[in-house]
Design a protein around this motif. Structure first.
Motif, mmCIF file in Angstrom:
data_model
loop_
_atom_site.group_PDB
_atom_site.id
_atom_site.type_symbol
_atom_site.label_atom_id
_atom_site.label_comp_id
_atom_site.label_asym_id
_atom_site.label_seq_id
_atom_site.Cartn_x
_atom_site.Cartn_y
_atom_site.Cartn_z
ATOM 1 N N LEU A 180 0.842 -1.196 0.000
ATOM 2 C CA LEU A 180 0.000 0.000 0.000
ATOM 3 C C LEU A 180 0.880 1.249 0.000
ATOM 4 O O LEU A 180 1.863 1.321 0.745
ATOM 5 C CB LEU A 180 -0.911 0.027 1.227
ATOM 6 C CG LEU A 180 -1.883 -1.140 1.409
ATOM 7 C CD1 LEU A 180 -2.695 -0.944 2.685
ATOM 8 C CD2 LEU A 180 -2.812 -1.282 0.219
ATOM 9 N N GLY A 181 0.499 2.233 -0.802
ATOM 10 C CA GLY A 181 1.203 3.503 -0.801
ATOM 11 C C GLY A 181 0.658 4.376 0.311
ATOM 12 O O GLY A 181 -0.462 4.885 0.219
ATOM 13 N N VAL A 182 1.435 4.562 1.383
ATOM 14 C CA VAL A 182 0.996 5.309 2.554
ATOM 15 C C VAL A 182 1.713 6.656 2.575
ATOM 16 O O VAL A 182 2.940 6.712 2.660
ATOM 17 C CB VAL A 182 1.283 4.542 3.856
ATOM 18 C CG1 VAL A 182 0.802 5.341 5.062
ATOM 19 C CG2 VAL A 182 0.600 3.177 3.820
ATOM 20 N N LEU A 183 0.946 7.736 2.476
ATOM 21 C CA LEU A 183 1.504 9.085 2.533
ATOM 22 C C LEU A 183 1.405 9.585 3.965
ATOM 23 O O LEU A 183 0.308 9.771 4.498
ATOM 24 C CB LEU A 183 0.745 10.022 1.587
ATOM 25 C CG LEU A 183 1.183 11.490 1.592
ATOM 26 C CD1 LEU A 183 2.639 11.634 1.157
ATOM 27 C CD2 LEU A 183 0.272 12.327 0.693
ATOM 28 N N ILE A 184 2.565 9.796 4.599
ATOM 29 C CA ILE A 184 2.617 10.277 5.971
ATOM 30 C C ILE A 184 2.756 11.794 5.932
ATOM 31 O O ILE A 184 3.731 12.325 5.392
ATOM 32 C CB ILE A 184 3.804 9.655 6.735
ATOM 33 C CG1 ILE A 184 3.737 8.125 6.652
ATOM 34 C CG2 ILE A 184 3.808 10.105 8.191
ATOM 35 C CD1 ILE A 184 4.967 7.435 7.206
ATOM 36 N N MET A 185 1.770 12.493 6.489
ATOM 37 C CA MET A 185 1.754 13.947 6.479
ATOM 38 C C MET A 185 1.758 14.482 7.907
ATOM 39 O O MET A 185 1.541 13.748 8.872
ATOM 40 C CB MET A 185 0.537 14.464 5.718
ATOM 41 C CG MET A 185 0.450 13.998 4.275
ATOM 42 S SD MET A 185 -0.984 14.682 3.402
ATOM 43 C CE MET A 185 -0.533 16.418 3.338
ATOM 44 N N GLY A 186 1.997 15.771 8.040
ATOM 45 C CA GLY A 186 2.021 16.413 9.345
ATOM 46 C C GLY A 186 2.895 17.643 9.308
ATOM 47 O O GLY A 186 3.632 17.882 8.340
ATOM 48 N N SER A 187 2.833 18.428 10.362
ATOM 49 C CA SER A 187 3.625 19.652 10.423
ATOM 50 C C SER A 187 5.110 19.328 10.509
ATOM 51 O O SER A 187 5.515 18.219 10.874
ATOM 52 C CB SER A 187 3.200 20.498 11.626
ATOM 53 O OG SER A 187 3.367 19.762 12.830
ATOM 54 N N SER A 188 5.940 20.306 10.189
ATOM 55 C CA SER A 188 7.390 20.127 10.216
ATOM 56 C C SER A 188 7.863 19.791 11.632
ATOM 57 O O SER A 188 7.463 20.427 12.601
ATOM 58 C CB SER A 188 8.078 21.399 9.720
ATOM 59 O OG SER A 188 9.475 21.243 9.703
ATOM 60 N N GLY A 189 8.699 18.767 11.742
ATOM 61 C CA GLY A 189 9.253 18.378 13.033
ATOM 62 C C GLY A 189 8.411 17.399 13.815
ATOM 63 O O GLY A 189 8.786 17.025 14.944
ATOM 64 N N VAL A 190 7.297 16.934 13.273
ATOM 65 C CA VAL A 190 6.425 16.031 14.014
ATOM 66 C C VAL A 190 6.971 14.604 14.043
ATOM 67 O O VAL A 190 6.548 13.780 14.857
ATOM 68 C CB VAL A 190 5.001 16.062 13.423
ATOM 69 C CG1 VAL A 190 4.934 15.247 12.135
ATOM 70 C CG2 VAL A 190 3.975 15.581 14.435
ATOM 71 N N GLY A 191 7.918 14.294 13.129
ATOM 72 C CA GLY A 191 8.544 12.966 13.149
ATOM 73 C C GLY A 191 8.252 12.102 11.942
ATOM 74 O O GLY A 191 8.371 10.873 12.009
ATOM 75 N N LYS A 192 7.919 12.707 10.819
ATOM 76 C CA LYS A 192 7.578 11.935 9.622
ATOM 77 C C LYS A 192 8.775 11.137 9.101
ATOM 78 O O LYS A 192 8.666 9.947 8.830
ATOM 79 C CB LYS A 192 7.060 12.885 8.522
ATOM 80 C CG LYS A 192 5.813 13.667 8.899
ATOM 81 C CD LYS A 192 5.304 14.505 7.747
ATOM 82 C CE LYS A 192 6.293 15.584 7.336
ATOM 83 N NZ LYS A 192 6.517 16.585 8.416
ATOM 84 N N SER A 193 9.921 11.804 8.942
ATOM 85 C CA SER A 193 11.092 11.135 8.373
ATOM 86 C C SER A 193 11.636 10.067 9.313
ATOM 87 O O SER A 193 12.066 8.991 8.873
ATOM 88 C CB SER A 193 12.183 12.165 8.058
ATOM 89 O OG SER A 193 11.750 13.085 7.071
ATOM 90 N N GLU A 194 11.630 10.354 10.628
ATOM 91 C CA GLU A 194 12.100 9.363 11.586
ATOM 92 C C GLU A 194 11.210 8.127 11.564
ATOM 93 O O GLU A 194 11.686 6.991 11.658
ATOM 94 C CB GLU A 194 12.135 9.963 12.992
ATOM 95 C CG GLU A 194 13.201 11.029 13.203
ATOM 96 C CD GLU A 194 12.766 12.399 12.688
ATOM 97 O OE1 GLU A 194 11.664 12.495 12.096
ATOM 98 O OE2 GLU A 194 13.533 13.358 12.873
ATOM 99 N N THR A 195 9.905 8.344 11.428
ATOM 100 C CA THR A 195 8.974 7.222 11.331
ATOM 101 C C THR A 195 9.223 6.427 10.058
ATOM 102 O O THR A 195 9.200 5.184 10.073
ATOM 103 C CB THR A 195 7.518 7.741 11.349
ATOM 104 O OG1 THR A 195 7.300 8.486 12.555
ATOM 105 C CG2 THR A 195 6.540 6.590 11.275
ATOM 106 N N ALA A 196 9.471 7.122 8.949
ATOM 107 C CA ALA A 196 9.769 6.435 7.688
ATOM 108 C C ALA A 196 11.042 5.613 7.804
ATOM 109 O O ALA A 196 11.126 4.497 7.271
ATOM 110 C CB ALA A 196 9.894 7.465 6.567
ATOM 111 N N LEU A 197 12.044 6.131 8.508
ATOM 112 C CA LEU A 197 13.298 5.398 8.703
ATOM 113 C C LEU A 197 13.047 4.102 9.473
ATOM 114 O O LEU A 197 13.586 3.043 9.124
ATOM 115 C CB LEU A 197 14.308 6.269 9.444
ATOM 116 C CG LEU A 197 15.675 5.631 9.742
ATOM 117 C CD1 LEU A 197 16.371 5.212 8.453
ATOM 118 C CD2 LEU A 197 16.543 6.600 10.537
ATOM 119 N N GLU A 198 12.239 4.176 10.514
ATOM 120 C CA GLU A 198 11.903 2.980 11.289
ATOM 121 C C GLU A 198 11.129 1.977 10.431
ATOM 122 O O GLU A 198 11.350 0.761 10.525
ATOM 123 C CB GLU A 198 11.079 3.373 12.516
ATOM 124 C CG GLU A 198 10.623 2.207 13.370
ATOM 125 C CD GLU A 198 11.779 1.439 14.000
ATOM 126 O OE1 GLU A 198 11.589 0.246 14.310
ATOM 127 O OE2 GLU A 198 12.860 2.031 14.182
#
Length: 312
Positions: free
Chosen positions: A148-166
């Motif tokens: 599934l293509g999951v687009l993770i959105m949110g304000s800057s600094g909320v942790g999107k990239s860190e979550t993607a890394l995990e």
């Protein structure tokens, strides 16, 4: 934003042979629709789609061979307008000399392919649709989770990239970080990809930019993915009511499509990667016909009904 395509792009992408009209290779193609000019060969030009790539198969070539040379040249000259991008001949057929003459005069390319007409039509249409589809850029991270293509959105600094890394460490695949280019290929399909300059890259605050493919291998990334669901991360608001059962269904509108959306509150101690992973699995389960929230509500209502009847 719409990408532009030239006849040269089409020629190189499908490895087409150039017969004549090299001067016109920079002609723009503005629509993915093709035209097979059968009626035009008979002289009917009232609805001639001059802005489309003109595709000639066995039927059109055979019909033109039965016409007189003067009449054939006249028809082909009528087809050669300022807006006509190119003529494409399939099945490696010989292009009529009248077509070559008319196209050369108008500086319109005549191309040829070995493919059968139907297959060539599919390839040309698919390529043009992918290149001419409207595109928007959205701030977020796109990850392939269980297909599934999951687009993770949110304000800057909320942790999107860190979550993607995990999520990548858990075996899922990164598509794009920070800037996701989304194009609408048709009424039911949104495709997300990364701009070329940041492809395979993740920005982790305190660590900097990392190359996911270099660190985790080619299996940890992919170039594009169909967008299926949006997960919006937001800082926990104690005064806000969050769905605790799962009956509420949110949507986010992208182009003219409503995409399912899940809002996940963020606070210390929550494992966002696991939550998003489970959200993707639960979404797949719903599509297969099982909704745990609806099943729980139904069982609860049945239990309340039984207790009420016993009390009575």
């Amino acid at each position: 934003m719409t990408k532009s395509v030239t006849v040269k792009d089409l020629k190189e992408r499908l490895n087409l042979e150039l017969i004549c009209g090299e001067e016109g290779l920079e002609r723009p193609i503005s629509t993915s629709d093709l035209s097979r000019p059968g009626l035009e060969l008979t002289g009917f030009f009232s609805y001639y789609p001059e802005d489309r790539v003109q595709l000639f198969g066995m039927t059109e070539i055979s019909f033109s061979e039965g016409m007189s040379s003067d009449e054939c040249l006249k028809r082909f000259r009528q087809m050669c307008t300022d807006r006509t991008p190119a003529f494409v001949v399939s099945r490696h057929l010989e292009a009529p000399k009248e077509l070559i003459q008319a196209a050369t005069e108008a500086k319109i390319p005549v191309l040829r392919s070995k493919l059968k007409t139907t297959r060539l039509s599919v390839y040309v249409t698919n390529y043009l649709e992918s290149q001419l589809a409207p595109v928007i850029s959205m701030h977020g991270v796109l990850v392939d989770i269980y297909g599934l293509g999951v687009l993770i959105m949110g304000s800057s600094g909320v942790g999107k990239s860190e979550t993607a890394l995990e999520l990548v460490k858990r075996g899922h695949r990164l598509v794009a970080d920070d800037n996701v280019e989304i194009r609408q290929e048709d009424e039911l399909t949104l495709i997300g990809q990364s701009p070329a300059i940041i492809e395979h890259l993740l920005e982790i605050r305190g660590l900097g930019i990392i190359n996911v493919m270099t660190l985790f291998g080619a299996g940890a990334v992919r170039s594009s993915k169909k967008l299926t669901i949006v997960v919006h991360l937001e800082n926990w608001d104690p005064d806000k009511h969050y769905d605790r059962v799962g009956l509420d269904e949110e949507k986010i509108r992208i182009f003219d499509m409503d995409v399912p959306k899940i809002t996940v509150p963020v606070r210390p101690g929550r494992n966002l990667a696991v939550i998003i992973e489970v959200a993707a699995m639960n979404f797949r389960l719903k599509n297969m016909g099982y909704n745990a929230a609806e099943r729980f509500t139904q069982d609860l209502n049945n239990l309340i009904g039984q207790n009420s009847s016993m009390t009575d």
